[in-house]
Design a protein around this motif. Structure first.
Motif, PDB file in Angstrom:
ATOM      1  N   GLY A 318      35.252   2.781   6.002  1.00  0.00           N
ATOM      2  CA  GLY A 318      33.859   3.303   6.157  1.00  0.00           C
ATOM      3  C   GLY A 318      33.233   2.955   7.377  1.00  0.00           C
ATOM      4  O   GLY A 318      33.737   1.970   8.446  1.00  0.00           O
ATOM      5  N   ALA A 319      31.876   3.154   7.577  1.00  0.00           N
ATOM      6  CA  ALA A 319      30.965   2.792   8.561  1.00  0.00           C
ATOM      7  C   ALA A 319      29.606   2.125   8.105  1.00  0.00           C
ATOM      8  O   ALA A 319      28.959   2.593   7.133  1.00  0.00           O
ATOM      9  CB  ALA A 319      30.772   3.906   9.463  1.00  0.00           C
ATOM     10  N   HIS A 320      29.140   1.110   8.580  1.00  0.00           N
ATOM     11  CA  HIS A 320      27.899   0.419   8.340  1.00  0.00           C
ATOM     12  C   HIS A 320      26.849   0.740   9.528  1.00  0.00           C
ATOM     13  O   HIS A 320      27.123   0.618  10.616  1.00  0.00           O
ATOM     14  CB  HIS A 320      28.050  -0.941   8.116  1.00  0.00           C
ATOM     15  N   GLU A 321      25.823   0.941   9.247  1.00  0.00           N
ATOM     16  CA  GLU A 321      24.626   1.219  10.074  1.00  0.00           C
ATOM     17  C   GLU A 321      23.514   0.635   9.633  1.00  0.00           C
ATOM     18  O   GLU A 321      22.797   1.018   8.392  1.00  0.00           O
ATOM     19  CB  GLU A 321      24.514   2.651  10.405  1.00  0.00           C
ATOM     20  N   VAL A 322      22.703   0.123  10.501  1.00  0.00           N
ATOM     21  CA  VAL A 322      21.329  -0.500  10.204  1.00  0.00           C
ATOM     22  C   VAL A 322      20.373  -0.145  11.375  1.00  0.00           C
ATOM     23  O   VAL A 322      20.609   0.024  12.480  1.00  0.00           O
ATOM     24  CB  VAL A 322      21.295  -2.083  10.427  1.00  0.00           C
ATOM     25  N   VAL A 323      18.835   0.371  11.133  1.00  0.00           N
ATOM     26  CA  VAL A 323      18.116   0.742  11.806  1.00  0.00           C
ATOM     27  C   VAL A 323      16.839  -0.292  11.673  1.00  0.00           C
ATOM     28  O   VAL A 323      16.263  -0.390  10.623  1.00  0.00           O
ATOM     29  CB  VAL A 323      17.579   2.179  11.804  1.00  0.00           C
ATOM     30  N   LEU A 324      15.976  -0.622  12.918  1.00  0.00           N
ATOM     31  CA  LEU A 324      14.898  -1.329  12.751  1.00  0.00           C
ATOM     32  C   LEU A 324      13.626  -0.620  13.466  1.00  0.00           C
ATOM     33  O   LEU A 324      14.067  -0.383  14.656  1.00  0.00           O
ATOM     34  CB  LEU A 324      14.957  -3.009  12.980  1.00  0.00           C
ATOM     35  N   GLY A 325      12.489  -0.286  13.267  1.00  0.00           N
ATOM     36  CA  GLY A 325      11.789   0.266  13.885  1.00  0.00           C
ATOM     37  C   GLY A 325      10.318  -0.458  13.855  1.00  0.00           C
ATOM     38  O   GLY A 325      10.122  -1.204  12.646  1.00  0.00           O
ATOM     39  N   ILE A 326       9.650  -0.390  15.032  1.00  0.00           N
ATOM     40  CA  ILE A 326       8.301  -1.432  15.084  1.00  0.00           C
ATOM     41  C   ILE A 326       7.349  -0.409  15.538  1.00  0.00           C
ATOM     42  O   ILE A 326       7.570   0.400  16.623  1.00  0.00           O
ATOM     43  CB  ILE A 326       8.608  -2.589  15.988  1.00  0.00           C
ATOM     44  N   LEU A 327       6.079  -0.344  14.809  1.00  0.00           N
ATOM     45  CA  LEU A 327       5.063   0.733  15.324  1.00  0.00           C
ATOM     46  C   LEU A 327       4.186  -0.009  15.998  1.00  0.00           C
ATOM     47  O   LEU A 327       3.576  -1.021  15.310  1.00  0.00           O
ATOM     48  CB  LEU A 327       4.478   1.553  13.831  1.00  0.00           C
ATOM     49  N   ILE A 328       3.698   0.346  17.194  1.00  0.00           N
ATOM     50  CA  ILE A 328       2.552  -0.238  18.141  1.00  0.00           C
ATOM     51  C   ILE A 328       1.353   0.440  18.222  1.00  0.00           C
ATOM     52  O   ILE A 328       1.512   1.622  18.412  1.00  0.00           O
ATOM     53  CB  ILE A 328       3.299  -0.617  19.464  1.00  0.00           C
ATOM     54  N   ASN A 329       0.432  -0.377  17.883  1.00  0.00           N
ATOM     55  CA  ASN A 329      -0.885   0.364  18.307  1.00  0.00           C
ATOM     56  C   ASN A 329      -1.319   1.311  17.203  1.00  0.00           C
ATOM     57  O   ASN A 329      -1.866   2.377  17.447  1.00  0.00           O
ATOM     58  CB  ASN A 329      -1.308   0.732  19.474  1.00  0.00           C
ATOM     59  N   ASN A 330      -0.949   1.050  15.930  1.00  0.00           N
ATOM     60  CA  ASN A 330      -1.118   2.088  14.672  1.00  0.00           C
ATOM     61  C   ASN A 330      -2.262   1.702  14.113  1.00  0.00           C
ATOM     62  O   ASN A 330      -2.752   1.127  13.038  1.00  0.00           O
ATOM     63  CB  ASN A 330      -0.079   2.105  13.736  1.00  0.00           C
ATOM     64  N   ASN A 331      -3.544   1.599  14.985  1.00  0.00           N
ATOM     65  CA  ASN A 331      -4.779   1.028  14.723  1.00  0.00           C
ATOM     66  C   ASN A 331      -5.174   1.935  13.368  1.00  0.00           C
ATOM     67  O   ASN A 331      -6.022   1.251  12.575  1.00  0.00           O
ATOM     68  CB  ASN A 331      -5.595   1.063  15.703  1.00  0.00           C
ATOM     69  N   GLY A 332      -5.113   3.189  13.251  1.00  0.00           N
ATOM     70  CA  GLY A 332      -5.592   4.181  12.301  1.00  0.00           C
ATOM     71  C   GLY A 332      -4.697   4.090  11.074  1.00  0.00           C
ATOM     72  O   GLY A 332      -5.281   4.602  10.019  1.00  0.00           O
ATOM     73  N   LYS A 333      -3.584   3.192  11.191  1.00  0.00           N
ATOM     74  CA  LYS A 333      -2.623   2.933   9.860  1.00  0.00           C
ATOM     75  C   LYS A 333      -2.311   4.591   9.595  1.00  0.00           C
ATOM     76  O   LYS A 333      -2.325   4.759   8.133  1.00  0.00           O
ATOM     77  CB  LYS A 333      -3.269   2.476   8.875  1.00  0.00           C
ATOM     78  N   ILE A 334      -1.835   5.268  10.609  1.00  0.00           N
ATOM     79  CA  ILE A 334      -1.562   6.553  10.145  1.00  0.00           C
ATOM     80  C   ILE A 334       0.005   6.487   9.660  1.00  0.00           C
ATOM     81  O   ILE A 334       0.891   6.026  10.135  1.00  0.00           O
ATOM     82  CB  ILE A 334      -1.671   7.362  11.198  1.00  0.00           C
ATOM     83  N   PHE A 335       0.157   7.340   8.462  1.00  0.00           N
ATOM     84  CA  PHE A 335       1.674   7.567   8.511  1.00  0.00           C
ATOM     85  C   PHE A 335       2.139   9.304   8.633  1.00  0.00           C
ATOM     86  O   PHE A 335       1.335  10.146   8.645  1.00  0.00           O
ATOM     87  CB  PHE A 335       1.925   7.541   6.849  1.00  0.00           C
ATOM     88  N   SER A 336       3.395   9.201   9.344  1.00  0.00           N
ATOM     89  CA  SER A 336       3.669  10.524   9.939  1.00  0.00           C
ATOM     90  C   SER A 336       4.908  10.801   9.189  1.00  0.00           C
ATOM     91  O   SER A 336       5.907  10.075   9.290  1.00  0.00           O
ATOM     92  CB  SER A 336       3.810  10.604  11.443  1.00  0.00           C
ATOM     93  N   PRO A 337       5.022  12.180   8.678  1.00  0.00           N
ATOM     94  CA  PRO A 337       6.270  12.694   8.097  1.00  0.00           C
ATOM     95  C   PRO A 337       7.351  12.713   8.914  1.00  0.00           C
ATOM     96  O   PRO A 337       8.667  12.422   8.500  1.00  0.00           O
ATOM     97  CB  PRO A 337       5.813  14.049   7.518  1.00  0.00           C
ATOM     98  N   SER A 338       7.275  12.707  10.050  1.00  0.00           N
ATOM     99  CA  SER A 338       8.515  12.786  11.067  1.00  0.00           C
ATOM    100  C   SER A 338       9.283  11.453  11.283  1.00  0.00           C
ATOM    101  O   SER A 338      10.374  11.545  11.815  1.00  0.00           O
ATOM    102  CB  SER A 338       7.930  13.083  12.601  1.00  0.00           C
ATOM    103  N   ASP A 339       8.456  10.401  10.805  1.00  0.00           N
ATOM    104  CA  ASP A 339       9.406   9.111  10.600  1.00  0.00           C
ATOM    105  C   ASP A 339      10.665   9.426   9.746  1.00  0.00           C
ATOM    106  O   ASP A 339      11.521   8.688   9.813  1.00  0.00           O
ATOM    107  CB  ASP A 339       8.482   8.038  10.108  1.00  0.00           C
ATOM    108  N   PHE A 340      10.630  10.241   8.645  1.00  0.00           N
ATOM    109  CA  PHE A 340      11.401  10.445   7.844  1.00  0.00           C
ATOM    110  C   PHE A 340      12.175  11.687   7.899  1.00  0.00           C
ATOM    111  O   PHE A 340      12.872  12.195   6.880  1.00  0.00           O
ATOM    112  CB  PHE A 340      10.719  10.317   6.277  1.00  0.00           C
ATOM    113  N   TRP A 341      12.228  12.315   8.969  1.00  0.00           N
ATOM    114  CA  TRP A 341      12.974  13.642   9.123  1.00  0.00           C
ATOM    115  C   TRP A 341      14.546  13.310   9.147  1.00  0.00           C
ATOM    116  O   TRP A 341      15.244  13.974   8.962  1.00  0.00           O
ATOM    117  CB  TRP A 341      12.622  14.157  10.514  1.00  0.00           C
TER     118      TRP A 341
END
Length: 341
Positions: A318-341
Motif C-alpha cells: 500500500g501507500a502512506h500519505e501525510v499532509v500538513l497545512g498552515i493558515l496565515i492571517n486568518n484574522n477573522g477565524k473563517i472556515f471555508s468548505p473548500s479546505d475539505f473538497w
C-alpha cells in the motif's frame, strides 16, 4: 543509442506504475490547488501546505512524492461574506454556522485575484522529476452565491537520472557519460472552477506543452517518449445533516492518453468541521482510508492509507500519505468548505 533506450524504459516503467506521468496524491481533496490552479486565492487567508507520499513501502526504489504549495487572495473584499466562507463556529456557534449554509447570501462579492506557488518532487528508482510553478487566478462572482474562477500555472519540469543508483556491468561505459539524459522542460497547467459554499465543479489540464523527453530512439519517430496532456474533471457537494455533522461526496475523473480513463469516488464525514474520516474508491479496486483534523483554524493535519487489492500494490504494502497545512492571517477565524473538497 543504449542511453536513449535505458531512459525510455525508465519513463515507461514510471508511466505504468502510476498509469500517468504525474504523481498521484490521495489527499487532493485537502489541497485541490495541486490539481487545479483556479483554486489559487479562493480562501480568505494565505495557506501553506506540504505533503509526503510513500508508495509501495515494501519495494526497494518504490515511488516517493512530496510537495510544497502556497496561495493567497489579492484584492479580496468582504472577507466575512463571500461565495465560499462562513463564520467560524467558535464565534457564532454551530446553529449560526448551520443557518449560514442554508440561507441565501444577501451581498454580492467583488472580483479578486489569486497568486500561488507549487513545488513537487517525484522519485521512482533512478528517475527523479521536479516541478516548479507560479500561479495566477481570477475570481469573478456570477451572482450572490456563485463564483467562477480561471487559473494558469507556468513553470519548469526537471528530469534527472541518478547514475550512482544504476548497477552497470561496465562502470566506464561511455554511453552514460555526459549526463545528456537530464532535461529541463517548460510546463503549463490551466484550470476552470465554478463554486459556491455548497458545491464545486471544475476542470484542469496539465502538461499542456507536450515535449519529447528522451530523444529519438530510432528512425521511427513513433517510438519517442514524450510528455502527455493530463485532463481532470472534478466535482463535489456538501450536505449538512445537523449543525455538527456534514458529508462531502466528490468525484475526480482523470485521463492521460494512452492510459485508460480513471475515476475516483470519495466520501468524507465531518464533525463540527474540525475532524473528518472518509474513504475513496478507484475503479481498479484500490481503496483509500482518510482522516484528519482542523485545529483552531490555524493548522490542518491529514493522513491517508492506500490499500491496493491488485498488482504490485499487494506486494508493496500500500501507500502512506501525510499532509500538513498552515493558515496565515486568518484574522477573522473563517472556515471555508473548500479546505475539505
Amino acid at each position: 543509442m543504449r542511453k536513449h533506450i535505458l531512459i525510455s524504459l525508465l519513463l515507461l516503467l514510471h508511466l505504468s506504475a502510476f498509469s500517468q506521468q504525474l504523481p498521484h496524491f490521495s489527499q487532493y481533496m485537502l489541497n485541490g490547488f495541486l490539481i487545479n490552479p483556479a483554486l489559487a486565492g479562493s480562501e480568505n487567508y494565505a495557506e501553506i501546505k506540504t505533503g509526503y507520499r510513500n508508495q509501495w513501502a515494501g519495494v526497494e526504489g518504490a515511488p516517493e512524492s512530496y510537495y510544497l504549495t502556497a496561495h493567497m487572495p489579492l484584492g479580496k473584499m468582504n472577507m466575512n461574506t463571500t461565495a465560499t466562507s462562513v463564520p467560524y463556529r467558535g464565534r457564532n456557534g454551530s446553529k449560526a454556522l448551520f443557518k449560514a449554509y442554508t440561507k441565501r447570501d444577501v451581498t454580492l462579492a467583488q472580483p479578486h485575484h489569486g497568486l500561488g506557488f507549487t513545488a513537487i518532487t517525484d522519485k521512482a528508482g533512478a528517475l527523479k522529476r521536479s516541478d516548479f510553478g507560479l500561479t495566477y487566478a481570477y475570481h469573478l462572482p456570477l451572482n450572490k452565491e456563485l463564483k467562477m474562477s480561471a487559473g494558469i500555472t507556468g513553470g519548469l519540469s526537471a528530469y534527472k537520472v541518478d547514475e550512482e543508483s544504476l548497477q552497470l556491468t561496465d562502470p566506464n561505459d561511455p554511453t552514460f557519460t555526459g549526463g545528456n539524459y537530464n532535461r529541463v522542460k517548460p510546463n503549463i497547467t490551466a484550470g476552470l472552477l465554478l463554486y459556491s459554499k455548497r458545491f464545486y465543479i471544475g476542470s484542469a489540464s496539465s502538461q499542456i506543452l507536450q515535449d519529447e523527453l528522451t530523444g529519438s530512439l530510432s528512425q521511427d519517430d513513433s517510438n519517442e517518449a514524450s510528455s502527455r496532456v493530463h485532463h481532470y474533471l472534478m466535482g463535489g457537494y456538501k450536505v449538512m445533516f445537523t449543525p455538527n455533522l456534514s458529508m462531502l461526496p466528490s468525484v475526480l475523473v482523470k485521463y492521460a492518453s494512452p492510459a485508460p480513463l480513471s475515476v475516483d469516488a470519495n466520501l468524507k464525514l465531518l464533525y463540527k468541521d474540525k475532524a473528518w474520516i472518509g474513504g475513496s474508491y478507484r475503479q481498479n479496486n484500490d481503496f483509500v482510508l482518510l482522516g484528519g483534523l482542523n485545529m483552531n483554524n490555524l493548522l490542518q493535519v491529514g493522513y491517508a492509507y492506500d490499500m491496493a487489492t491488485s498488482g504490485i500494490g499487494r506486494i508493496g504494502g500500500g501507500a502512506h500519505e501525510v499532509v500538513l497545512g498552515i493558515l496565515i492571517n486568518n484574522n477573522g477565524k473563517i472556515f471555508s468548505p473548500s479546505d475539505f473538497w
